[in-house]
Write a protein that holds these residues in place. Sequence first.
Motif, short mmCIF file in Angstrom:
data_model
loop_
_atom_site.label_atom_id
_atom_site.label_comp_id
_atom_site.label_asym_id
_atom_site.label_seq_id
_atom_site.Cartn_x
_atom_site.Cartn_y
_atom_site.Cartn_z
N THR A 149 0.82 -1.22 0.00
CA THR A 149 0.00 0.00 0.00
C THR A 149 0.85 1.26 0.00
N ARG A 150 2.16 1.13 0.18
CA ARG A 150 3.08 2.28 0.14
C ARG A 150 3.53 2.62 -1.28
N SER A 151 3.18 1.78 -2.26
CA SER A 151 3.58 2.04 -3.64
C SER A 151 2.72 3.13 -4.24
N ARG A 152 3.35 3.96 -5.06
CA ARG A 152 2.57 5.02 -5.71
C ARG A 152 1.49 4.41 -6.61
N TRP A 153 1.87 3.39 -7.38
CA TRP A 153 0.91 2.61 -8.13
C TRP A 153 0.60 1.36 -7.30
N ASP A 154 -0.64 1.22 -6.88
CA ASP A 154 -1.01 0.20 -5.90
C ASP A 154 -2.16 -0.67 -6.42
N PRO A 155 -1.84 -1.74 -7.19
CA PRO A 155 -2.90 -2.66 -7.62
C PRO A 155 -3.34 -3.54 -6.45
N PHE A 156 -4.58 -4.04 -6.51
CA PHE A 156 -5.07 -4.92 -5.45
C PHE A 156 -6.18 -5.81 -5.99
N VAL A 157 -6.38 -6.92 -5.28
CA VAL A 157 -7.50 -7.82 -5.55
C VAL A 157 -8.18 -8.09 -4.22
N GLY A 158 -9.49 -8.35 -4.26
CA GLY A 158 -10.21 -8.55 -3.01
C GLY A 158 -11.35 -9.54 -3.16
N LEU A 159 -11.63 -10.24 -2.06
CA LEU A 159 -12.78 -11.13 -1.95
C LEU A 159 -13.63 -10.64 -0.79
N GLY A 160 -14.95 -10.83 -0.91
CA GLY A 160 -15.80 -10.32 0.16
C GLY A 160 -17.18 -10.92 0.16
N VAL A 161 -18.05 -10.26 0.91
CA VAL A 161 -19.45 -10.67 1.07
C VAL A 161 -20.34 -9.49 0.74
N ASN A 162 -21.36 -9.75 -0.06
CA ASN A 162 -22.31 -8.72 -0.48
C ASN A 162 -23.69 -8.98 0.14
N TYR A 163 -24.32 -7.89 0.58
CA TYR A 163 -25.72 -7.94 1.01
C TYR A 163 -26.50 -6.98 0.14
N THR A 164 -27.57 -7.45 -0.46
CA THR A 164 -28.39 -6.60 -1.32
C THR A 164 -29.83 -6.60 -0.81
N ARG A 165 -30.35 -5.40 -0.64
CA ARG A 165 -31.73 -5.21 -0.24
C ARG A 165 -32.44 -4.35 -1.28
N PHE A 166 -33.63 -4.76 -1.66
CA PHE A 166 -34.42 -4.05 -2.66
C PHE A 166 -35.50 -3.26 -1.95
N ALA A 167 -35.54 -1.96 -2.21
CA ALA A 167 -36.47 -1.08 -1.50
C ALA A 167 -37.24 -0.22 -2.51
N ASN A 168 -38.37 0.32 -2.03
CA ASN A 168 -39.18 1.22 -2.85
C ASN A 168 -39.56 0.61 -4.19
N THR A 169 -39.92 -0.68 -4.17
CA THR A 169 -40.39 -1.32 -5.40
C THR A 169 -41.71 -0.69 -5.82
N LYS A 170 -41.81 -0.32 -7.09
CA LYS A 170 -43.00 0.38 -7.58
C LYS A 170 -43.48 -0.23 -8.88
N ALA A 171 -44.75 -0.61 -8.92
CA ALA A 171 -45.39 -0.96 -10.19
C ALA A 171 -45.83 0.33 -10.86
N LEU A 172 -45.35 0.58 -12.06
CA LEU A 172 -45.66 1.83 -12.75
C LEU A 172 -47.04 1.76 -13.43
N THR A 173 -47.47 2.89 -13.91
CA THR A 173 -48.83 3.03 -14.43
C THR A 173 -49.21 1.98 -15.48
N PRO A 174 -48.36 1.66 -16.47
CA PRO A 174 -48.77 0.66 -17.46
C PRO A 174 -49.13 -0.69 -16.83
N LEU A 175 -48.36 -1.12 -15.80
CA LEU A 175 -48.64 -2.40 -15.16
C LEU A 175 -49.90 -2.31 -14.30
N SER A 176 -50.04 -1.25 -13.53
CA SER A 176 -51.22 -1.10 -12.69
C SER A 176 -52.49 -0.92 -13.53
N HIS A 177 -52.37 -0.25 -14.65
CA HIS A 177 -53.52 -0.05 -15.53
C HIS A 177 -53.97 -1.39 -16.11
N ALA A 178 -53.03 -2.27 -16.42
CA ALA A 178 -53.37 -3.56 -17.03
C ALA A 178 -53.87 -4.56 -16.00
#
Length: 259
Positions: A149-178
């Motif tokens: 991390t002290r190098s001016r050019w600092d490449p890196f690779v990483g592994l991790g864990v993702n959490y995804t939450r879906f919010a404010n889901t909205k059916a728009l007018t064409p779907l609600s109309h049908a």
Amino acid sequence: MNRQLSDRAGAQGSSPGLRHAAAASLLAAAAVLGGVSAHADTLGGAGTNTIYAGVAALQNHASLGDLHGLNTPPGLNLDIGNATTLGLGFVHNVTDRWSVELALGAPPTVHTDAKGANWALLGIAPGTRIADVDVLSPTVFLNWHPLSTRSRWDPFVGLGVNYTRFANTKALTPLSHALGRTELSLSDSWGPAAHVGLTYHINQRWSVVGTVAIADVKSTLTVTSYAPSGTGPSIVTSQSSTDINFHPVIYTLAVGYSF
């Protein structure tokens, strides 16, 4: 003879001056190199914290089956869109080779279009935008830095864990109309994530970083429609679902500040 002796004495007298000048030049060069080395040594390193902000481009390569369920015609599919948002993050250098990172961002709104000719059976033209959803997707990475991390050019690779939450889901007018009043829900997702990146340290405080990340994001979409109920109980007129694998790829370009 006196002139020869004088010239010889002058030549001998100039040698210490030249030696002193050469020594002074070497000391000056050493000071400059020492200053560069000391400056480089202040870049990154164990214990350094960095916050960054920039542009994050989300590209979904989603795969999903047709919607299926109660009163749902066959051949109804969805086209999941892309989005661009503000990318944020925090990095802590545990050692000169390892760091932990929390990648965040302002939740982007992802648009969804009708896909498949049979949407016309519901009065919706294929390609019509029918739903929106906000995506909150924090990810924690453990990064390895092969050049330190002290190098001016600092490449890196990483592994991790993702959490995804879906919010404010909205059916728009064409779907609600049908379909009538329609509600959408997407289940939360946990999955592995990985990224590669490159940081350029402008100086000990400021840097520029670019990353490309992928994550395993899977969710079940449920679409429920209701008949007009007035003051009585809601009556379900149709309900369908499908499993979605989003296959997201996130490109980020950001500016970092270290402290």
